[in-house]
Design an enzyme around this catalytic site. Structure first.
Site, PDB file in Angstrom:
ATOM      1  N   THR A  96       0.667  -1.202  -0.076  1.00  0.00           N
ATOM      2  CA  THR A  96      -0.098   0.018  -0.170  1.00  0.00           C
ATOM      3  C   THR A  96       0.710   1.259   0.001  1.00  0.00           C
ATOM      4  OG1 THR A  96      -1.919   1.207   1.179  1.00  0.00           O
ATOM      5  CG2 THR A  96      -0.271  -0.130   2.380  1.00  0.00           C
ATOM      6  N   LYS A 156       3.622   1.288  -3.776  1.00  0.00           N
ATOM      7  CA  LYS A 156       2.878   0.658  -5.001  1.00  0.00           C
ATOM      8  C   LYS A 156       3.731   0.831  -6.164  1.00  0.00           C
ATOM      9  CE  LYS A 156      -1.863   0.538  -3.305  1.00  0.00           C
ATOM     10  NZ  LYS A 156      -3.250   1.065  -3.659  1.00  0.00           N
ATOM     11  N   ASP A 186      -6.479  -3.324  -7.525  1.00  0.00           N
ATOM     12  CA  ASP A 186      -7.615  -2.457  -7.090  1.00  0.00           C
ATOM     13  C   ASP A 186      -8.622  -2.160  -7.907  1.00  0.00           C
ATOM     14  OD1 ASP A 186      -6.291  -1.851  -4.600  1.00  0.00           O
ATOM     15  OD2 ASP A 186      -5.059  -0.186  -5.437  1.00  0.00           O
ATOM     16  N   GLY A 239      -9.507  12.728  -9.534  1.00  0.00           N
ATOM     17  CA  GLY A 239      -8.063  12.287  -9.108  1.00  0.00           C
ATOM     18  C   GLY A 239      -7.161  11.738 -10.268  1.00  0.00           C
TER      19      GLY A 239
HETATM   20  P1  NAP Z   1      -1.953   8.798  -4.575  1.00  0.00           P
HETATM   21  O1  NAP Z   1      -1.551   8.248  -5.676  1.00  0.00           O
HETATM   22  O2  NAP Z   1      -1.405   9.748  -3.556  1.00  0.00           O
HETATM   23  O3  NAP Z   1      -2.997  10.023  -5.061  1.00  0.00           O
HETATM   24  C1  NAP Z   1      -3.700  11.046  -4.641  1.00  0.00           C
HETATM   25  C2  NAP Z   1      -4.999  11.947  -5.113  1.00  0.00           C
HETATM   26  O4  NAP Z   1      -5.442  12.592  -4.488  1.00  0.00           O
HETATM   27  C3  NAP Z   1      -4.245  12.490  -6.327  1.00  0.00           C
HETATM   28  O5  NAP Z   1      -4.990  12.735  -7.243  1.00  0.00           O
HETATM   29  C4  NAP Z   1      -3.937  13.913  -5.565  1.00  0.00           C
HETATM   30  O6  NAP Z   1      -3.945  15.044  -6.370  1.00  0.00           O
HETATM   31  C5  NAP Z   1      -5.242  14.039  -4.740  1.00  0.00           C
HETATM   32  N1  NAP Z   1      -5.354  14.786  -3.602  1.00  0.00           N
HETATM   33  C6  NAP Z   1      -4.549  14.846  -2.245  1.00  0.00           C
HETATM   34  N2  NAP Z   1      -4.804  15.702  -1.644  1.00  0.00           N
HETATM   35  C7  NAP Z   1      -5.628  16.387  -2.140  1.00  0.00           C
HETATM   36  C8  NAP Z   1      -6.006  17.723  -1.997  1.00  0.00           C
HETATM   37  N3  NAP Z   1      -6.142  18.281  -0.785  1.00  0.00           N
HETATM   38  N4  NAP Z   1      -6.942  18.359  -2.750  1.00  0.00           N
HETATM   39  C9  NAP Z   1      -7.328  17.774  -3.980  1.00  0.00           C
HETATM   40  N5  NAP Z   1      -6.804  16.619  -4.415  1.00  0.00           N
HETATM   41  C10 NAP Z   1      -5.955  15.958  -3.519  1.00  0.00           C
HETATM   42  O7  NAP Z   1      -3.026   8.164  -3.772  1.00  0.00           O
HETATM   43  P2  NAP Z   1      -3.969   6.680  -4.262  1.00  0.00           P
HETATM   44  O8  NAP Z   1      -3.258   5.421  -4.263  1.00  0.00           O
HETATM   45  O9  NAP Z   1      -4.392   7.166  -5.799  1.00  0.00           O
HETATM   46  O10 NAP Z   1      -5.277   6.718  -3.204  1.00  0.00           O
HETATM   47  C11 NAP Z   1      -6.318   7.625  -3.148  1.00  0.00           C
HETATM   48  C12 NAP Z   1      -7.359   7.461  -1.982  1.00  0.00           C
HETATM   49  O11 NAP Z   1      -7.840   6.119  -2.585  1.00  0.00           O
HETATM   50  C13 NAP Z   1      -6.560   7.067  -0.765  1.00  0.00           C
HETATM   51  O12 NAP Z   1      -7.596   7.772   0.128  1.00  0.00           O
HETATM   52  C14 NAP Z   1      -6.553   5.782  -0.712  1.00  0.00           C
HETATM   53  O13 NAP Z   1      -6.924   5.316   0.610  1.00  0.00           O
HETATM   54  C15 NAP Z   1      -7.948   5.396  -1.511  1.00  0.00           C
HETATM   55  N6  NAP Z   1      -7.725   3.814  -1.792  1.00  0.00           N
HETATM   56  C16 NAP Z   1      -8.859   3.191  -1.608  1.00  0.00           C
HETATM   57  C17 NAP Z   1      -8.703   1.684  -1.996  1.00  0.00           C
HETATM   58  C18 NAP Z   1      -9.840   0.684  -1.626  1.00  0.00           C
HETATM   59  O14 NAP Z   1      -9.586  -0.268  -1.908  1.00  0.00           O
HETATM   60  N7  NAP Z   1     -11.018   1.490  -1.255  1.00  0.00           N
HETATM   61  C19 NAP Z   1      -7.699   1.398  -2.918  1.00  0.00           C
HETATM   62  C20 NAP Z   1      -6.469   2.336  -3.168  1.00  0.00           C
HETATM   63  C21 NAP Z   1      -6.628   3.609  -2.622  1.00  0.00           C
HETATM   64  P3  NAP Z   1      -2.662  15.747  -6.916  1.00  0.00           P
HETATM   65  O15 NAP Z   1      -2.227  15.046  -7.968  1.00  0.00           O
HETATM   66  O16 NAP Z   1      -3.068  17.145  -7.130  1.00  0.00           O
HETATM   67  O17 NAP Z   1      -1.479  15.675  -5.641  1.00  0.00           O
END
Ligand code: NAP
Length: 275
Positions: free
Chosen positions: A60, A64, A100, A125
């Protein structure tokens, strides 16, 4: 033998609860634990999998992407997602997959009785989760996909990455989030919403009551984004079912067991109580 979910931070991971529920039911002689590690330790973990001291790992945030350099063979999904969340050893090779996107698709299909074919999709996102979901949406012959993201450069990268496989993927404006008329599903893949008061404001004009609002966040159970949508009369779903279904796909990769809908429900009940 042990399995781990690795990341940093890892304290709040629900994965051990989910997997140990199934491990117990199927009477498998392994233990699934969480392990917080630094980047430097990724190689050691992979070596332990190669020497069959560890059966495998879930990966995680924030590893990743960084783990991919230690993988001998990545699934097509992992390649398309540019990320790995499941690692295992088979026929003398370290394999990496990404469950995922599949978990998300299954969740929406099964829980919302939704058929993705030809549907109009709006994604918020452009992080790792968005890549995973888009790689699977491509397989579902969906209609046009619109993506908005705070950081323009990351949005450009994502759209360019998928453009060769899907010509009707478009960038959408972040400053005024406006899904096109009759959008069928709006998906928040950002982490914005995990903290209290974080609301992604959408312009609802042109949407119908059948539009689904999906948030892949599962803590809190209802983000402000989902709450607002629910109060407007839209259908909503959070990320817990996705989390459990992506775990079920990992479980199948490690043990060759296809979990039942009852297994999914049992894990969900356990997580619901723990959340
Ligand atoms: P990541 O690669 O770090 O991407 C984060 C995303 O959130 C980017 O698009 C980022 O935008 C945006 N973001 C972060 N802070 C922000 C803010 N203050 N305002 C606007 N946009 C913001 O993370 P990820 O792996 O894609 O995960 C994203 C979310 O999905 C997490 O909460 C994670 O726990 C969840 N998730 C859930 C599952 C599930 O099984 N349910 C699986 C995977 C992930 P920028 O590009 O502008 O930084």
């Amino acid at each position: 033998m042990k399995l781990f979910v690795i990341g940093k931070p890892i304290k709040h991971s629900l994965s051990p609860l989910i997997h140990n529920c199934w491990i117990k039911k199927y009477n498998i002689d392994v233990k699934y634990e969480k392990k917080e590690i630094d980047l430097l330790h990724l190689e050691k973990i992979i070596s332990e999998i190669r020497h069959e001291k560890i059966k495998g790992v879930n990966v995680t945030l924030p590893y990743k992407k960084s783990i991919t350099r230690f993988i001998d063979e990545m699934s097509q999904t992992a390649k398309d997602s540019e990320a790995v969340n499941t690692v295992f050893f088979k026929e003398n090779k370290i394999y990496g997959d990404n469950t995922d996107g599949k978990g998300f698709i299954e969740s929406i299909e099964k829980e919302m009785k939704f058929d993705f074919e030809k549907k109009k999709i709006f994604i918020i996102g452009a992080g790792g989760a968005a890549y995973g979901i888009l790689s699977q949406l491509n397989k579902k012959k969906v209609g046009p996909v619109f993506v908005a993201n705070r950081t323009k450069e990351k949005l450009n990268n994502l759209v360019n990455h998928f453009k060769s496989k899907k010509s009707d993927i478009f960038q959408s404006n972040w400053s005024a989030l406006k899904p096109p008329d009759d959008t069928d599903i709006i998906i928040n893949t950002t982490s914005f919403g995990m903290k209290k008061g974080e609301l992604i404001e959408i312009n609802y004009k042109g949407l119908t009551n059948s539009t689904i609002f999906a948030d892949i966040i599962y803590k809190p159970k209802e983000t402000e984004f989902l709450k607002f949508a629910r109060l407007q009369g839209f259908k909503t779903i959070n990320g817990l079912d996705m989390l459990i279904r992506q775990a079920a796909i990992s479980f199948n990769l490690w043990f060759g067991i296809s979990l039942t809908e009852q297994d999914i429900k049992n894990a969900k009940d356990i997580c619901d109580k723990a959340c």
